[in-house]
Design a protein around this motif. Structure first.
Motif, PDB file in Angstrom:
ATOM      1  N   GLY A  85       6.984  -3.141  12.695  1.00 39.54           N
ATOM      2  CA  GLY A  85       8.030  -4.075  12.605  1.00 39.54           C
ATOM      3  C   GLY A  85       8.743  -3.929  11.248  1.00 39.54           C
ATOM      4  O   GLY A  85       9.327  -4.665  10.854  1.00 39.54           O
ATOM      5  N   VAL A  86       8.209  -2.947  10.293  1.00 34.71           N
ATOM      6  CA  VAL A  86       8.812  -2.763   8.904  1.00 34.71           C
ATOM      7  C   VAL A  86       9.882  -1.735   8.886  1.00 34.71           C
ATOM      8  O   VAL A  86       9.483  -0.519   9.128  1.00 34.71           O
ATOM      9  CB  VAL A  86       7.770  -2.669   7.890  1.00 34.71           C
ATOM     10  CG1 VAL A  86       8.243  -2.846   6.233  1.00 34.71           C
ATOM     11  CG2 VAL A  86       6.926  -3.770   8.040  1.00 34.71           C
ATOM     12  N   HIS A  87      11.214  -2.050   8.477  1.00 38.32           N
ATOM     13  CA  HIS A  87      11.926  -0.991   8.586  1.00 38.32           C
ATOM     14  C   HIS A  87      11.344   0.205   7.412  1.00 38.32           C
ATOM     15  O   HIS A  87      10.951  -0.301   6.304  1.00 38.32           O
ATOM     16  CB  HIS A  87      13.332  -1.260   8.162  1.00 38.32           C
ATOM     17  CG  HIS A  87      13.892  -2.286   9.209  1.00 38.32           C
ATOM     18  ND1 HIS A  87      14.138  -1.529  10.407  1.00 38.32           N
ATOM     19  CD2 HIS A  87      14.257  -3.309   9.312  1.00 38.32           C
ATOM     20  CE1 HIS A  87      14.700  -2.513  11.362  1.00 38.32           C
ATOM     21  NE2 HIS A  87      14.862  -3.451  10.748  1.00 38.32           N
ATOM     22  N   ARG A  88      11.675   1.451   7.548  1.00 39.70           N
ATOM     23  CA  ARG A  88      11.371   2.470   6.482  1.00 39.70           C
ATOM     24  C   ARG A  88      12.203   2.087   5.356  1.00 39.70           C
ATOM     25  O   ARG A  88      11.740   2.344   4.087  1.00 39.70           O
ATOM     26  CB  ARG A  88      11.541   3.713   6.880  1.00 39.70           C
ATOM     27  CG  ARG A  88      12.890   4.217   7.609  1.00 39.70           C
ATOM     28  CD  ARG A  88      12.743   5.842   7.833  1.00 39.70           C
ATOM     29  NE  ARG A  88      11.644   6.148   8.775  1.00 39.70           N
ATOM     30  CZ  ARG A  88      10.953   7.264   8.656  1.00 39.70           C
ATOM     31  NH1 ARG A  88      11.073   8.210   7.740  1.00 39.70           N
ATOM     32  NH2 ARG A  88      10.214   7.688   9.696  1.00 39.70           N
ATOM     33  N   ARG A 102       0.831  -1.140  -0.015  1.00 34.32           N
ATOM     34  CA  ARG A 102       0.017   0.063  -0.056  1.00 34.32           C
ATOM     35  C   ARG A 102       0.989   1.426  -0.071  1.00 34.32           C
ATOM     36  O   ARG A 102       0.303   2.262  -0.403  1.00 34.32           O
ATOM     37  CB  ARG A 102      -0.863   0.019   1.280  1.00 34.32           C
ATOM     38  CG  ARG A 102      -2.408  -0.438   0.900  1.00 34.32           C
ATOM     39  CD  ARG A 102      -3.012   0.499   0.034  1.00 34.32           C
ATOM     40  NE  ARG A 102      -3.054   1.691   0.459  1.00 34.32           N
ATOM     41  CZ  ARG A 102      -4.009   2.197   0.993  1.00 34.32           C
ATOM     42  NH1 ARG A 102      -5.065   1.774   0.923  1.00 34.32           N
ATOM     43  NH2 ARG A 102      -4.145   3.601   1.309  1.00 34.32           N
ATOM     44  N   PHE A 103       2.077   1.174   0.472  1.00 32.60           N
ATOM     45  CA  PHE A 103       2.943   2.269   0.348  1.00 32.60           C
ATOM     46  C   PHE A 103       3.197   3.002  -1.140  1.00 32.60           C
ATOM     47  O   PHE A 103       3.317   3.735  -1.401  1.00 32.60           O
ATOM     48  CB  PHE A 103       4.203   2.028   1.082  1.00 32.60           C
ATOM     49  CG  PHE A 103       5.224   3.400   1.222  1.00 32.60           C
ATOM     50  CD1 PHE A 103       4.858   4.337   1.886  1.00 32.60           C
ATOM     51  CD2 PHE A 103       6.189   3.167   0.792  1.00 32.60           C
ATOM     52  CE1 PHE A 103       5.505   5.316   2.143  1.00 32.60           C
ATOM     53  CE2 PHE A 103       7.317   4.421   0.543  1.00 32.60           C
ATOM     54  CZ  PHE A 103       6.867   5.509   1.477  1.00 32.60           C
ATOM     55  N   HIS A 104       3.181   1.838  -1.744  1.00 32.63           N
ATOM     56  CA  HIS A 104       3.668   2.141  -3.281  1.00 32.63           C
ATOM     57  C   HIS A 104       2.240   2.801  -3.951  1.00 32.63           C
ATOM     58  O   HIS A 104       2.575   3.967  -4.773  1.00 32.63           O
ATOM     59  CB  HIS A 104       3.631   0.850  -4.123  1.00 32.63           C
ATOM     60  CG  HIS A 104       4.074   0.782  -5.427  1.00 32.63           C
ATOM     61  ND1 HIS A 104       5.501   1.226  -5.900  1.00 32.63           N
ATOM     62  CD2 HIS A 104       3.455   0.682  -6.720  1.00 32.63           C
ATOM     63  CE1 HIS A 104       5.555   1.476  -7.170  1.00 32.63           C
ATOM     64  NE2 HIS A 104       4.413   1.108  -7.625  1.00 32.63           N
ATOM     65  N   TYR A 105       1.160   2.725  -3.309  1.00 24.50           N
ATOM     66  CA  TYR A 105      -0.128   3.528  -3.857  1.00 24.50           C
ATOM     67  C   TYR A 105       0.259   4.803  -3.056  1.00 24.50           C
ATOM     68  O   TYR A 105       0.152   5.858  -3.722  1.00 24.50           O
ATOM     69  CB  TYR A 105      -1.101   2.872  -3.324  1.00 24.50           C
ATOM     70  CG  TYR A 105      -2.653   3.493  -3.467  1.00 24.50           C
ATOM     71  CD1 TYR A 105      -3.206   3.791  -4.517  1.00 24.50           C
ATOM     72  CD2 TYR A 105      -3.124   4.246  -2.384  1.00 24.50           C
ATOM     73  CE1 TYR A 105      -4.504   4.011  -4.844  1.00 24.50           C
ATOM     74  CE2 TYR A 105      -4.470   5.039  -2.570  1.00 24.50           C
ATOM     75  CZ  TYR A 105      -4.977   4.854  -3.764  1.00 24.50           C
ATOM     76  OH  TYR A 105      -6.167   5.422  -3.981  1.00 24.50           O
ATOM     77  N   LEU A 113      11.012   2.033   1.710  1.00 22.58           N
ATOM     78  CA  LEU A 113      11.462   3.295   0.639  1.00 22.58           C
ATOM     79  C   LEU A 113      12.071   2.560  -0.594  1.00 22.58           C
ATOM     80  O   LEU A 113      12.116   2.831  -1.543  1.00 22.58           O
ATOM     81  CB  LEU A 113      12.598   4.247   1.162  1.00 22.58           C
ATOM     82  CG  LEU A 113      11.608   5.116   2.288  1.00 22.58           C
ATOM     83  CD1 LEU A 113      12.714   5.991   3.276  1.00 22.58           C
ATOM     84  CD2 LEU A 113      10.881   6.258   1.588  1.00 22.58           C
ATOM     85  N   SER A 114      12.547   1.515  -0.288  1.00 23.50           N
ATOM     86  CA  SER A 114      13.323   0.878  -1.500  1.00 23.50           C
ATOM     87  C   SER A 114      12.364   0.276  -2.629  1.00 23.50           C
ATOM     88  O   SER A 114      12.449   0.291  -3.654  1.00 23.50           O
ATOM     89  CB  SER A 114      14.262  -0.457  -0.870  1.00 23.50           C
ATOM     90  OG  SER A 114      13.044  -1.744  -0.884  1.00 23.50           O
ATOM     91  N   GLY A 115      11.121  -0.019  -1.900  1.00 24.12           N
ATOM     92  CA  GLY A 115       9.947  -0.562  -3.053  1.00 24.12           C
ATOM     93  C   GLY A 115      10.405  -1.861  -3.549  1.00 24.12           C
ATOM     94  O   GLY A 115       9.551  -2.497  -4.586  1.00 24.12           O
ATOM     95  N   VAL A 147       0.465  -5.028  -8.106  1.00 17.79           N
ATOM     96  CA  VAL A 147       0.418  -3.601  -7.281  1.00 17.79           C
ATOM     97  C   VAL A 147       1.165  -2.490  -8.189  1.00 17.79           C
ATOM     98  O   VAL A 147       0.338  -1.459  -8.469  1.00 17.79           O
ATOM     99  CB  VAL A 147       0.980  -3.883  -5.881  1.00 17.79           C
ATOM    100  CG1 VAL A 147       0.887  -2.249  -5.430  1.00 17.79           C
ATOM    101  CG2 VAL A 147      -0.008  -4.695  -5.101  1.00 17.79           C
ATOM    102  N   ARG A 148       2.026  -2.783  -8.674  1.00 16.74           N
ATOM    103  CA  ARG A 148       2.671  -1.713  -9.552  1.00 16.74           C
ATOM    104  C   ARG A 148       1.930  -1.444 -10.789  1.00 16.74           C
ATOM    105  O   ARG A 148       1.506  -0.440 -11.294  1.00 16.74           O
ATOM    106  CB  ARG A 148       3.876  -2.427 -10.387  1.00 16.74           C
ATOM    107  CG  ARG A 148       5.168  -2.448  -9.343  1.00 16.74           C
ATOM    108  CD  ARG A 148       6.493  -2.903  -9.985  1.00 16.74           C
ATOM    109  NE  ARG A 148       7.244  -3.406  -8.986  1.00 16.74           N
ATOM    110  CZ  ARG A 148       8.053  -2.749  -8.083  1.00 16.74           C
ATOM    111  NH1 ARG A 148       8.074  -1.455  -8.245  1.00 16.74           N
ATOM    112  NH2 ARG A 148       8.813  -3.256  -7.125  1.00 16.74           N
TER     113      ARG A 148
END
Ligand SMILES: O=C(O)c1cc(C(=O)O)c2c(n1)C(=O)C(=O)c1cc(C(=O)O)[nH]c1-2
Length: 250
Positions: free
Chosen positions: A121-124, A66-69, A128-130, A137-138
């Motif tokens: 518990g997910v590193h930023r 969802r961060f990709h969105y 950010l790396s995607g 999703v892409r």
């Protein structure tokens, strides 16, 4: 979602020049009906999220994808802003970009989503790396960004009207996280809390523009079709996340 519903995403159908425009109340009702029929709050993955059935891995996969969105929302809003022809409209849309990007580092919606990741518990750096974004999703996100790049301002703004349904979903999600996923630190939920009021304001503004701009029946039908398309984007995104989880269990 039924096949008939999918086939009715008639983005390229021929307009009927004789068709009377719908009255504003009917047009608005038709827009709202799209959300009721096909918004992703009723997607099986969201239903499992709300009833507490997602594993930690599944929830983390959703946050990453969802961060990709999220990170593409200000990109599509910049594409829309470039199509608007008055300072008032551009200021209105610029605020959406600022809501997500913040006015400085460590502020804004994207930063809040990174903190949601950390609370789960997910590193930023992972977000950010995607690197682990799923192909489906892409494609869904590309589809939305390109839609806003290529279509009229009316269609691009109408596509954002999924946000009419988003505030209720945010409230359901906050409750579900507090009840079922206590391993996520509560401050991580700030993203969803902020979106309740932002989504209400944004969708009200967008609805007023769409009601004002779409005067012919053809324009009204295009707006409805754009909103259906956006529902399909959100639905496809969750399909990809859901299927990745099922593959892993096989
Ligand atoms: O978590 C969700 O279910 C959800 C849905 C939507 C939506 O309905 O499009 C948005 C958001 N979140 C969101 O956080 C957000 O910033 C947002 C912007 C937009 C848009 O199309 O301009 N939709 C949404």
């Amino acid at each position: 979602m039924s096949t008939t519903a999918l086939n009715s995403t008639a983005l390229n159908r021929a307009p009927d020049p004789l068709a009377e425009p719908w009255r504003p109340a009917e047009f608005e009702a038709r827009l709202r009906a799209v959300g009721e029929e096909r918004y992703h709050d009723s997607h099986p993955f969201n239903l499992r999220m709300h009833s507490g059935d997602l594993s930690q891995d599944e929830l983390r996969r959703w946050i990453v994808n969802r961060f990709h969105y999220q990170r593409h929302i200000p990109v599509k809003d910049a594409l829309i802003t470039a199509k608007l022809d008055t300072p008032v409209l551009r200021r209105m849309w610029l605020r959406r970009i600022q809501d997500h990007d913040g006015l400085q580092d460590r502020e804004g919606g994207i930063e809040r989503w990174l903190r949601l990741g950390e609370a789960a518990g997910v590193h930023r750096e992972t977000l950010l790396s995607g690197d682990s974004v799923l192909p489906g999703v892409r494609l869904a996100v590309d589809g939305y960004v390109n839609f806003c790049r290529l279509r009229t301002p009316l269609e691009a703004v109408a596509a954002s009207l999924t946000e009419l349904s988003a505030p209720d979903l945010m409230r359901t999600r906050i409750e579900a996280f507090q009840r079922h996923y206590r391993w996520i630190e509560p401050q991580g939920l700030a993203y969803f809390r902020t979106r309740v009021s932002q989504g209400r304001r944004d969708s009200r503004e967008a609805l007023d523009l769409v009601l004002d701009w779409a005067r012919s029946r053809d324009d009204q039908e295009r707006a409805v079709a754009a909103l259906r398309f956006k529902c399909d984007v959100l639905w496809s995104l969750l399909d990809a996340v859901d299927q990745a989880g099922r593959r892993e269990q096989e």
